[in-house]
Design an enzyme around this catalytic site. Structure first.
Site: not given
Length: 286
Positions: A33, A59
């Site tokens: 990410e 996330f």
């Protein structure tokens, strides 16, 4: 592009995957990410396009430093974060975002959108494409039916989606999927004789930027007001004069979405009962 969960987030433009075809506009970033978001910042700095990145809301912790850099450098990057509440269900506390919405809203120079349906999502998307700042889209996992929402009013950040003819006895503020919860809670309160206004608030930052006259028209702090959001309760206190912020201060639980919501007393019946108890309203059958 997406961090290895494209089939779940559904965030994909109508084009090939770049990893397989160099003319494709979808990038499979893998489970990274932070790297994904940093690359998007670089693409935005280069110019000529508006990059988006996508993963699960929980996330968002991993990409936060890059999102902060987007805001610091006025970059139009779209962060599409799905599975945005306790309705994730069986995946349990590791995948149920609680504090993330408050974290994103706390960041300067950022729009955090939590639209309730397709119309509100389109309105938020339109706003995001016309500002030089990052935008976070908090989107549900579960399917949502269309509401009597307003494309233009949604751009104001908050608007009345249900009202009464006279001055309301109670105001309910909902975001995202909890607008539906607020509408159902309103029905139960009305059965007890209360006049209820329901406010949809897809973007606090947009609402806070409106004129005081508009904000006071939508949320009258002299009227008992209850906010409903299935995450941390930190964001809403500034709107509550009399009433309560209804959210959660604990992590979630494993179970079906319905079981989790019921266990945490955030279901429609429990919320309606909680409000009536505070207002000392007895059911007519009592």
């Amino acid at each position: 592009g997406c961090a290895d969960v494209m089939s779940s987030t559904k965030a994909q433009v109508n084009s090939a995957v770049y990893n397989e075809n160099p003319v494709g506009r979808n990038i499979m970033f893998g489970v990274r990410e932070l790297g994904m978001s940093a690359i998007a910042n670089g693409m935005a700095l280069y110019g000529g396009l508006t990059p988006y990145v996508s993963t699960f809301m929980v996330f968002g912790d991993y990409l936060k430093p890059a999102l902060r850099m987007s805001a610091l450098t006025n970059l139009r990057v779209l962060y599409v974060l799905t599975h945005d509440s306790l309705y994730v269900g069986k995946d349990g506390p590791t995948h149920q975002p609680i504090e993330q919405m408050a974290m994103f809203r706390a960041q300067p120079n950022t729009y955090t959108f939590r639209p309730a349906d397709l119309i509100e999502t389109a309105a938020c998307y339109s706003v995001a494409l016309n500002v030089n700042k990052p935008s976070v889209f908090a989107l549900t996992r579960q399917d949502l039916e269309p509401l009597e929402s307003s494309y233009e009013k949604a751009k104001m950040g908050a608007y009345i989606i249900k009202d009464v003819e006279k001055k309301p006895d109670v105001i309910l503020i909902g975001t995202g999927s909890e607008v539906y919860t607020a509408l159902e809670v309103a029905k139960q309160l009305e059965e007890s004789g209360l006049g209820v206004r329901v406010v949809s608030m897809p973007c606090m930052e947009l609402f806070d930027a409106q004129a005081d006259s508009y904000k006071e028209k939508i949320v009258d702090r002299t009227i008992p007001t209850y906010s409903l959001e299935l995450s941390s309760d930190m964001s809403f206190y500034k709107y509550i004069g009399v009433g309560e912020v209804i959210g959660t201060t604990t992590f979630g639980k494993s179970g079906t979405p319905t079981d989790v919501i019921n266990e945490l007393k955030l279901d429609v019946k429990s919320i309606a009962t909680r409000i009536k108890k505070q207002l000392k309203i007895k059911d007519k059958k009592d």
